[in-house]
Write a protein that holds these residues in place. Structure first.
Motif, PDB file in Angstrom:
ATOM      1  N   ARG A 281       0.831  -1.207   0.000  1.00  0.00           N
ATOM      2  CA  ARG A 281       0.000   0.000   0.000  1.00  0.00           C
ATOM      3  C   ARG A 281       0.864   1.256   0.000  1.00  0.00           C
ATOM      4  NH1 ARG A 281      -3.133  -1.622   3.584  1.00  0.00           N
ATOM      5  NH2 ARG A 281      -2.261  -0.606   5.429  1.00  0.00           N
ATOM      6  N   LEU A 282       1.942   1.258   0.764  1.00  0.00           N
ATOM      7  CA  LEU A 282       2.817   2.424   0.848  1.00  0.00           C
ATOM      8  C   LEU A 282       3.510   2.717  -0.483  1.00  0.00           C
ATOM      9  CD1 LEU A 282       4.499   1.879   4.347  1.00  0.00           C
ATOM     10  CD2 LEU A 282       2.856   3.670   3.728  1.00  0.00           C
ATOM     11  N   THR A 283       3.870   1.663  -1.198  1.00  0.00           N
ATOM     12  CA  THR A 283       4.560   1.849  -2.486  1.00  0.00           C
ATOM     13  C   THR A 283       3.587   2.104  -3.627  1.00  0.00           C
ATOM     14  OG1 THR A 283       4.514  -0.529  -2.950  1.00  0.00           O
ATOM     15  CG2 THR A 283       6.468   0.339  -1.809  1.00  0.00           C
ATOM     16  N   GLY A 284       2.329   1.683  -3.451  1.00  0.00           N
ATOM     17  CA  GLY A 284       1.372   1.772  -4.544  1.00  0.00           C
ATOM     18  C   GLY A 284       1.577   0.695  -5.589  1.00  0.00           C
ATOM     19  N   GLN A 285       2.485  -0.242  -5.311  1.00  0.00           N
ATOM     20  CA  GLN A 285       2.787  -1.330  -6.242  1.00  0.00           C
ATOM     21  C   GLN A 285       1.958  -2.558  -5.875  1.00  0.00           C
ATOM     22  OE1 GLN A 285       5.170  -1.119  -9.044  1.00  0.00           O
ATOM     23  NE2 GLN A 285       4.539   0.954  -8.481  1.00  0.00           N
ATOM     24  N   LYS A 286       0.857  -2.728  -6.562  1.00  0.00           N
ATOM     25  CA  LYS A 286      -0.053  -3.824  -6.248  1.00  0.00           C
ATOM     26  C   LYS A 286       0.116  -5.023  -7.176  1.00  0.00           C
ATOM     27  CE  LYS A 286      -3.482  -0.837  -4.093  1.00  0.00           C
ATOM     28  NZ  LYS A 286      -4.902  -0.397  -4.037  1.00  0.00           N
ATOM     29  N   ILE A 287       1.121  -4.942  -8.024  1.00  0.00           N
ATOM     30  CA  ILE A 287       1.448  -6.068  -8.905  1.00  0.00           C
ATOM     31  C   ILE A 287       2.901  -6.448  -8.666  1.00  0.00           C
ATOM     32  CG2 ILE A 287       1.752  -6.830 -11.294  1.00  0.00           C
ATOM     33  CD1 ILE A 287      -0.435  -4.848 -12.096  1.00  0.00           C
ATOM     34  N   ILE A 288       3.145  -7.736  -8.458  1.00  0.00           N
ATOM     35  CA  ILE A 288       4.522  -8.195  -8.289  1.00  0.00           C
ATOM     36  C   ILE A 288       4.727  -9.443  -9.140  1.00  0.00           C
ATOM     37  CG2 ILE A 288       4.132  -9.683  -6.259  1.00  0.00           C
ATOM     38  CD1 ILE A 288       6.820  -8.281  -5.220  1.00  0.00           C
TER      39      ILE A 288
END
Length: 342
Positions: A23-30
């Motif tokens: 959530r903090l990074t905004g990266q919801k895809i890995i």
């Protein structure tokens, strides 16, 4: 240094929930990827990757299932396009080089846990027709480590490499660092240490066959291209880059009757120029639907040029390494350096 920092960041943030980091990074895809999984030492991979044991890999999978929604690359494209909505962070798993362990060990574990994956293969190696030059280097070093050789052998190796290295460890490093453009040197060195790559391919069968790949395809796995024979793209001309990409994708589409085109750079997309991506994503005649690098979490100019996370860069469990990846991304962002630039 980069891997060391990610490892340290992962250990330091082990108490922070992964959902919070996402959530903090905004990266919801890995996009984690591996090459192989085995409880045995694989001599052709021994010096290149930190191969997970079966137990370690299962632990990684359990982590991913706990915190992410597993999707395939077609789903990933729909998510990017906005035609598929998800509430939970997603994970798209992939495997490079088309190694036999994907069929024999990895696929059964993924099927059991209901995890999709994409397998990136090199047409030159399918059916064990030839072997990746870095794997040749690994086999040579493995042979040097396992058997004593007279000093005269090392003197000849020096001459083949065009060096005057006296320290054995430095010579080993030179062999492992042999580049695509000098890969034929490895064949001459192999003869010196009585190593037969053809026999290794015939007996060990390190790669999957077309039939094995089709079996995986029927079980729901997707197939992508990893270039023809795994060169470092930054060392190729633009024409050769496009040729490697286009011809490998055409071969794979024809061999497996695909209606999609996924491409994963061999090694890295670092120092690949904008001209390449303009050609690959040409709206009038696109070469690929999706292109993957290996830089970890990083923004790119195109939503369909995405970066994967190499789990074999670290001996840490996926939970810790992914946490370190998130923190590394955030800190690079403060310096404005978490974007893949051309």
């Amino acid at each position: 240094m980069r891997i060391f920092l990610k490892n340290m960041f992962g250990i330091c943030t082990s108490w922070v929930p992964v959902a919070v980091m996402a959530r903090l990074t905004g990266q919801k895809i890995i996009l984690p990827f591996y090459h192989a999984v085995s409880d045995e030492i694989l001599p052709h991979l021994r010096y290149s990757y930190r191969i997970r044991t079966i137990r370690q890999f299962i632990h990684d999978l359990e982590f991913f299932l706990r915190f992410y929604l597993p999707v395939n690359f077609s789903d990933l494209m729909d998510i990017i396009n906005g035609t598929m909505q998800v509430k939970k962070p997603v994970m798209a798993l992939s495997f490079d080089d088309g190694l036999r362990e994907v069929h024999d060990i990895i696929a059964p574990l993924l099927i059991k846990k209901g995890i999709p994956a994409t397998i990136f293969v090199n047409p030159a190696f399918v059916d064990n027709r030839s072997i990746f030059y870095k794997y040749k280097a690994n086999l040579i070093v493995d042979r040097l480590d396992r058997a004593r050789h007279p000093d005269s052998i090392y003197e000849v190796i020096n001459s083949r490499l065009g060096t005057e290295i006296k320290k054995r460890s430095r010579m080993i490093k030179m062999i492992l660092n042999t580049g695509y453009e000098k890969k034929d040197i490895l064949d001459s060195i192999a003869e010196l240490v009585d190593l037969d790559f053809s026999a290794f391919l015939k007996v060990r069968k390190p790669y999957m066959t077309v039939e094995q790949i089709r079996q995986l395809q029927m079980q729901g796995f997707q197939i992508g291209s990893h270039s023809i024979d795994h060169p470092m793209y930054s060392g190729l001309s633009l024409d050769e880059q496009i040729k490697q990409t286009k011809e490998s994708l055409e071969w794979i589409r024809k061999a497996f009757n695909l209606n999609y085109s996924f491409f994963a750079f061999p090694f890295t997309d670092e120092n690949v120029r904008k001209d390449f991506f303009d050609a690959v994503f040409n709206p009038d005649k696109p070469v690929a639907n999706l292109v993957c690098g290996t830089a970890g979490l990083k923004k790119t100019a195109s939503p369909f040029h995405i970066q994967r996370v190499p789990l074999e860069d670290s001996r840490l469990r996926a939970r810790l390494f992914i946490s370190g990846e998130y923190l590394y991304y955030m800190l690079k962002g403060i310096a404005g350096r978490n974007v893949r630039k051309f």
